[in-house]
Write an enzyme that holds these catalytic residues in place. Structure first.
Site, PDB file in Angstrom:
ATOM      1  N   LYS A 181       0.855  -1.191   0.000  1.00 35.42           N
ATOM      2  CA  LYS A 181       0.000   0.000   0.000  1.00 35.42           C
ATOM      3  C   LYS A 181       0.886   1.235   0.000  1.00 35.42           C
ATOM      4  O   LYS A 181       1.530   1.560   0.994  1.00 35.42           O
ATOM      5  CB  LYS A 181      -0.902   0.054   1.233  1.00 35.42           C
ATOM      6  CG  LYS A 181      -1.997   1.098   1.046  1.00 35.42           C
ATOM      7  CD  LYS A 181      -2.567   1.599   2.336  1.00 35.42           C
ATOM      8  CE  LYS A 181      -1.857   2.804   2.894  1.00 35.42           C
ATOM      9  NZ  LYS A 181      -1.816   3.978   2.021  1.00 35.42           N
ATOM     10  N   CYS A 289      12.604  10.532   8.966  1.00 33.54           N
ATOM     11  CA  CYS A 289      12.490   9.937  10.308  1.00 33.54           C
ATOM     12  C   CYS A 289      13.777  10.100  11.099  1.00 33.54           C
ATOM     13  O   CYS A 289      13.758  10.324  12.303  1.00 33.54           O
ATOM     14  CB  CYS A 289      12.131   8.471  10.191  1.00 33.54           C
ATOM     15  SG  CYS A 289      13.265   7.554   9.123  1.00 33.54           S
ATOM     16  N   GLU A 385       8.404  14.676  17.959  1.00 28.91           N
ATOM     17  CA  GLU A 385       8.798  14.687  16.544  1.00 28.91           C
ATOM     18  C   GLU A 385       7.950  15.736  15.814  1.00 28.91           C
ATOM     19  O   GLU A 385       6.718  15.652  15.796  1.00 28.91           O
ATOM     20  CB  GLU A 385       8.576  13.310  15.909  1.00 28.91           C
ATOM     21  CG  GLU A 385       9.080  13.260  14.473  1.00 28.91           C
ATOM     22  CD  GLU A 385       8.777  11.936  13.768  1.00 28.91           C
ATOM     23  OE1 GLU A 385       7.632  11.466  13.858  1.00 28.91           O
ATOM     24  OE2 GLU A 385       9.693  11.407  13.114  1.00 28.91           O
TER      25      GLU A 385
HETATM   26  P1  NAD Z   1       1.359   7.708   8.802  1.00 30.63           P
HETATM   27  O1  NAD Z   1       1.450   6.813   9.990  1.00 30.63           O
HETATM   28  O2  NAD Z   1       0.289   8.726   8.763  1.00 30.63           O
HETATM   29  O3  NAD Z   1       1.184   6.858   7.460  1.00 30.63           O
HETATM   30  C1  NAD Z   1       2.092   5.838   7.079  1.00 30.63           C
HETATM   31  C2  NAD Z   1       1.368   4.854   6.178  1.00 30.63           C
HETATM   32  O4  NAD Z   1       0.356   4.220   6.945  1.00 30.63           O
HETATM   33  C3  NAD Z   1       0.654   5.503   4.983  1.00 30.63           C
HETATM   34  O5  NAD Z   1       0.706   4.638   3.866  1.00 30.63           O
HETATM   35  C4  NAD Z   1      -0.796   5.615   5.486  1.00 30.63           C
HETATM   36  O6  NAD Z   1      -1.743   5.647   4.442  1.00 30.63           O
HETATM   37  C5  NAD Z   1      -0.906   4.321   6.303  1.00 30.63           C
HETATM   38  N1  NAD Z   1      -1.967   4.338   7.328  1.00 30.63           N
HETATM   39  C6  NAD Z   1      -2.593   5.401   7.879  1.00 30.63           C
HETATM   40  N2  NAD Z   1      -3.539   4.973   8.765  1.00 30.63           N
HETATM   41  C7  NAD Z   1      -3.476   3.623   8.778  1.00 30.63           C
HETATM   42  C8  NAD Z   1      -4.164   2.601   9.497  1.00 30.63           C
HETATM   43  N3  NAD Z   1      -5.131   2.881  10.382  1.00 30.63           N
HETATM   44  N4  NAD Z   1      -3.840   1.307   9.283  1.00 30.63           N
HETATM   45  C9  NAD Z   1      -2.839   0.983   8.405  1.00 30.63           C
HETATM   46  N5  NAD Z   1      -2.163   1.903   7.689  1.00 30.63           N
HETATM   47  C10 NAD Z   1      -2.459   3.203   7.864  1.00 30.63           C
HETATM   48  O7  NAD Z   1       2.806   8.356   8.643  1.00 30.63           O
HETATM   49  P2  NAD Z   1       3.269   9.431   7.546  1.00 30.63           P
HETATM   50  O8  NAD Z   1       2.754  10.757   7.944  1.00 30.63           O
HETATM   51  O9  NAD Z   1       2.978   8.920   6.183  1.00 30.63           O
HETATM   52  O10 NAD Z   1       4.852   9.355   7.734  1.00 30.63           O
HETATM   53  C11 NAD Z   1       5.528  10.127   8.665  1.00 30.63           C
HETATM   54  C12 NAD Z   1       5.995   9.269   9.827  1.00 30.63           C
HETATM   55  O11 NAD Z   1       6.728   8.154   9.338  1.00 30.63           O
HETATM   56  C13 NAD Z   1       6.948  10.023  10.740  1.00 30.63           C
HETATM   57  O12 NAD Z   1       6.623   9.731  12.080  1.00 30.63           O
HETATM   58  C14 NAD Z   1       8.311   9.426  10.384  1.00 30.63           C
HETATM   59  O13 NAD Z   1       9.273   9.513  11.400  1.00 30.63           O
HETATM   60  C15 NAD Z   1       7.934   8.007  10.078  1.00 30.63           C
HETATM   61  N6  NAD Z   1       8.951   7.363   9.235  1.00 30.63           N
HETATM   62  C16 NAD Z   1       9.753   6.403   9.788  1.00 30.63           C
HETATM   63  C17 NAD Z   1      10.761   5.813   9.026  1.00 30.63           C
HETATM   64  C18 NAD Z   1      11.682   4.778   9.607  1.00 30.63           C
HETATM   65  O14 NAD Z   1      12.372   4.111   8.843  1.00 30.63           O
HETATM   66  N7  NAD Z   1      11.750   4.632  10.912  1.00 30.63           N
HETATM   67  C19 NAD Z   1      10.937   6.202   7.687  1.00 30.63           C
HETATM   68  C20 NAD Z   1      10.088   7.179   7.159  1.00 30.63           C
HETATM   69  C21 NAD Z   1       9.099   7.755   7.939  1.00 30.63           C
END
Ligand code: NAD
Length: 484
Positions: A181, A289, A385
């Protein structure tokens, strides 16, 4: 086929479920915006739980064939994928720039990392080996590493092409089929990589369902036939995904947020330290991140460090990623508003920032790179964050205090130290609780080096040889050889 106009986007986008490229089951589509102009770039299908279920069934059927493909053949196929991604670098990089906002040069780097990831795991596909366990005269005992079956992958918008590859490449190399996804805010890069994979791999091995997280991601993480979920995103969503995965008895890897410190000792060249801090926090407009969002600077050099830092940050060029500025926009209006709220909170907690703090008066989601100085570590802007171009600077007076401040957050993703003293660097590496320790270079390491979080930053590790363990299960075989 790709559009023939100067736009890198296709005329239309579909879900990838086996060989059938279709719209969503309810016919709905979601617009994809350019964060630099707020204009609609294209649309993708808004997938449903039914679409996700269809993708899982297709992946389950394809698994029965894919698991029989020899490791060396899987390796050759993944190498071909890497080559095709490299051939498509120009178009993929423009797509990433347009839908995510990052500068074009940086987007090119991410596409290269994506190609390299498939190349790296192509090299591992035929080296996934078990062990022999000595028992006694009467038995032969060995383990085999088998693929899990269908693996699920939920990708965030901040590095959409590389993070698509990060877990998909090892899952395929280990012999799994996948359902992915992509992020709702930047879904096209992942879809495009998926199209390349599907030109090379058998039907049904790679399935992609675009759509919202609360519909498609939720359905994926609780699906009983999805054997593992790799989720990269925020902590709050990660908890939901982890709970769903537990209810489905699925493995889970959670790659979550960070509030990573970069400690600067006075023995280091200040120019070098300033460069690393700037790169660490303002790359991707701070939407990384592992951004170095907290600079912990020794009191002896603090004033000079901040002066140089502010001078360089003020000179930043800011604009649409396609023009290759120093910094592009944030991903969306609502994310920009969230970051601006943190900036207001910062004004209340520590006063005005020493630079930045305002939205730029132009179309798109542009914010000036922002630095708050003399920030107590217990303040919320130093603890939470922000995921934007906002740096906090805090001083320390000795090594013990530096390590204490570095550890004094709920996250443990990355931590860095700038020093010419090898002892200090190794003591830092030993004492700081983080999955990545960077010495004298932020974002050091690569596809080959394990990546993941301590504490609230996650569970499990991506990258490197060990990521294969996320996508294999051990079978033990015990043979009685005493019968004649
Ligand atoms: P998010 O949690 O809003 O979304 C991440 C993904 O999850 C998206 O594809 C979203 O559509 C999906 N999602 C949303 N609600 C969901 C649910 N209820 N069930 C399953 N999937 C769902 O995060 P974001 O805003 O897209 O990304 C930013 C965050 O990601 C920041 O906190 C960042 O630090 C973190 N991040 C971590 C890493 C790492 O490697 N540790 C890398 C990149 C980003």
């Amino acid at each position: 086929m790709p559009s023939t106009s100067s736009s890198p986007f296709r005329e239309s986008y579909t879900l990838e479920i086996g060989s059938g490229q279709t719209g969503s089951s309810n016919g709905e589509r979601t617009p994809v915006y350019n964060p630099s102009t707020a204009e609609v770039l294209t649309e993708v299908p808004a997938g449903t739980a039914d679409d996700l279920d269809r993708a899982v069934t297709t992946a389950s059927e394809a698994f029965e064939e894919w698991r029989l493909v020899t490791p060396k053949e899987r390796s050759r196929l993944l190498l071909k994928v890497a080559e095709r991604i490299t051939e498509a670098e120009d178009r993929l990089a423009r797509i990433e720039t347009l839908e995510n906002g990052r500068p074009l040069v940086d987007a090119r780097g991410q596409v290269q990392r994506c190609a390299r990831h498939f190349e790296y795991y192509a090299g591992i596909a035929d080296k996934v080996q078990g062990t022999e366990i000595p028992l006694d005269e009467d038995h032969v005992n060995y383990t085999v590493k088998e693929p899990l079956g269908v693996t699920g992958h939920i990708v965030p918008w901040n590095v959409p092409i590389y993070l698509f590859a990060r877990s998909v490449a090892p899952a395929l190399a280990a012999g799994n089929t996948v359902v992915v996804k992509p992020p709702n805010l930047a879904p096209v890069g992942g879809l495009e990589v998926g199209y390349i994979l599907n030109e090379v791999l058998p039907d049904g091995v790679v399935n992609i369902v675009t759509g919202s997280g609360s519909v498609v991601g939720d359905a994926m993480s609780k699906h009983p036939d999805v054997e593992s979920i790799t989720f990269t995103g925020s902590g709050s969503t990660g908890v939901k995904v982890g709970q769903n995965a537990a209810s489905a008895i699925s493995d889970v890897v959670l790659e979550l947020g960070g509030k990573s410190p970069l400690v600067v000792y006075p023995d280091v060249d200040i120019d070098r330290a300033v460069t690393e801090v700037i790169r660490g926090i303002f790359t991707g407009a701070g939407q990384i991140c592992s951004a170095s969002s907290r600079a912990l600077v020794h009191e002896e050099i603090h004033d000079r460090f901040v002066e140089q830092l502010v001078e360089q940050v003020k000179a930043f060029t800011i604009g649409p990623g396609i023009e290759n500025p120093d910094m592009g926009p944030l991903i969306s209006e609502s994310h920009l508003e969230d970051v601006l709220e943190y900036i207001e909170l910062g004004r209340e907690e520590v006063g005005d920032p020493v630079t930045g703090g305002e939205r730029i008066d132009r179309t798109g989601y542009f914010l000036r790179p922002t630095v708050f100085n003399n920030v107590p570590n217990e303040s919320r802007i130093a603890q939470e964050e922000i995921f934007g171009p906002v740096l906090t600077v805090t001083t320390f007076s000795d090594e013990g205090e530096a390590i204490e401040l570095a550890n004094d957050v709920e996250y443990g993703l990355a931590a860095g130290v700038m020093t010419d003293d090898v002892g200090k660097a190794h003591r830092f590496a030993k004492e700081v609780k983080a999955g990545q320790i960077y010495v004298n270079e932020w974002f050091a390491g690569g596809n080959e080096t394990p990546f993941g979080g301590f504490k609230q930053s996650g569970v499990g590790r991506d990258n490197g040889t060990q990521a294969i363990e996320n996508f294999t299960q051990i079978k033990n075989v015990c043979v009685n050889i005493s019968y004649r």
